[in-house]
Design a protein around this motif. Structure first.
Motif, mmCIF file in Angstrom:
data_model
loop_
_atom_site.group_PDB
_atom_site.id
_atom_site.type_symbol
_atom_site.label_atom_id
_atom_site.label_comp_id
_atom_site.label_asym_id
_atom_site.label_seq_id
_atom_site.Cartn_x
_atom_site.Cartn_y
_atom_site.Cartn_z
ATOM 1 N N GLN A 1 0.812 -1.213 0.000
ATOM 2 C CA GLN A 1 0.000 0.000 0.000
ATOM 3 C C GLN A 1 0.850 1.271 0.000
ATOM 4 O OE1 GLN A 1 -2.805 -0.455 3.281
ATOM 5 N NE2 GLN A 1 -4.189 -1.604 1.949
ATOM 6 N N ALA B 1 -6.563 2.541 -4.223
ATOM 7 C CA ALA B 1 -7.029 3.419 -3.146
ATOM 8 C C ALA B 1 -8.538 3.623 -3.238
ATOM 9 C CB ALA B 1 -6.304 4.757 -3.222
ATOM 10 N N HIS C 1 -3.293 4.916 -0.412
ATOM 11 C CA HIS C 1 -4.139 3.889 0.209
ATOM 12 C C HIS C 1 -4.459 4.281 1.657
ATOM 13 C CE1 HIS C 1 -2.552 1.261 -3.080
ATOM 14 N NE2 HIS C 1 -3.715 0.635 -2.940
#
Length: 247
Positions: free
Chosen positions: A199, A235, A203
């Motif tokens: 991530q 995201a 995110h």
């Protein structure tokens, strides 16, 4: 008695006395804010005895310098740091923080400045999870400390915790727009860094409710919108799952 004024609130006496064992006279003087006593001890002790005293940890793992920094005694820290080197100043308490890190965590800008001016290398120390003082300050939104550290060495922003998260990840997750902008202005390339879950900071931002934070990250690198984590989520997927319609 010469008593420096703390920059951060003094702890209550009950907290001071709880779990504080094996304090040396130097610890006790630091805890009491007694600068005269500190100077007296330091000038009357020398050689290996002084080195051992400066490095001595109480049962909480705190050195006397840590205690002075934790209580925000700027004048005391300024006096004591003259006798420390990077090894002794960087000794960590049982909570994983050294004197510099605890000052940054508490947003004590003046203590941070004093320690940096004496030993700039302290800004590079990390705790047990490889967290820098910059990362801790960024997580809590301490923008002045963040700016000071970035100005001294912006590469600090590239140091990730053991879970792969950078200061940008944590600032984004906690909604600190000013900190995110400060980090991006110094290290724009860090926007696409991923943690161990794959991530990015975008995110992280998508889990919150600060639309301006999301916009800042996308403006820094539009490719972030299409980056997926280890589970294949962008995201936008995360924002949708969290019910963040505004994102």
């Amino acid at each position: 008695m010469e008593t420096p004024t703390p920059r951060t609130p003094r702890k209550k006496m009950t907290k001071q006395l709880t779990g504080k064992r094996d304090d040396t006279p130097l610890h006790s003087a630091a805890r009491a804010g007694n600068l005269v006593e500190i100077k007296d001890i330091l000038t009357k002790t020398d050689g290996d005895e002084l080195k051992a005293l400066l490095s001595k940890q109480n049962q909480s793992g705190e050195t006397a310098l840590y205690v002075a920094a934790e209580y925000g005694y700027v004048d005391m820290v300024e006096e004591m740091i003259k006798f420390y080197d990077i090894v002794s100043a960087g000794i960590k308490a049982r909570n994983g923080y050294d004197a510099f890190h605890i000052a940054a965590k508490q947003d004590d800008l003046e203590v941070v400045k004093v320690l940096m001016n004496a030993l700039l290398e302290l800004s590079m120390t990390v705790d047990l999870s490889n967290t820098t003082a910059l990362h801790t300050a960024a997580t809590q939104g301490h923008i002045e400390v963040v700016n000071l550290l970035l100005e001294a060495d912006s590469s600090l922003a590239r140091i990730a915790k053991s879970n792969g998260k950078t200061a940008l990840h944590s600032a984004a997750r906690n909604g600190h727009v000013e900190v995110v902008n400060a980090v991006l202005s110094k290290e724009p390339g860090i926007a696409t860094r991923i943690d161990k879950k794959g991530q990015t900071a975008l995110h992280m931002a998508a889990k919150g409710q600060r639309i301006e934070l999301v916009e800042a990250l996308i403006n820094s690198d539009p490719s972030l919108v299409n980056m997926i984590d280890n589970k294949g989520n962008t995201a936008l997927h995360i924002a949708t799952r969290k019910g963040r319609a505004q994102v």
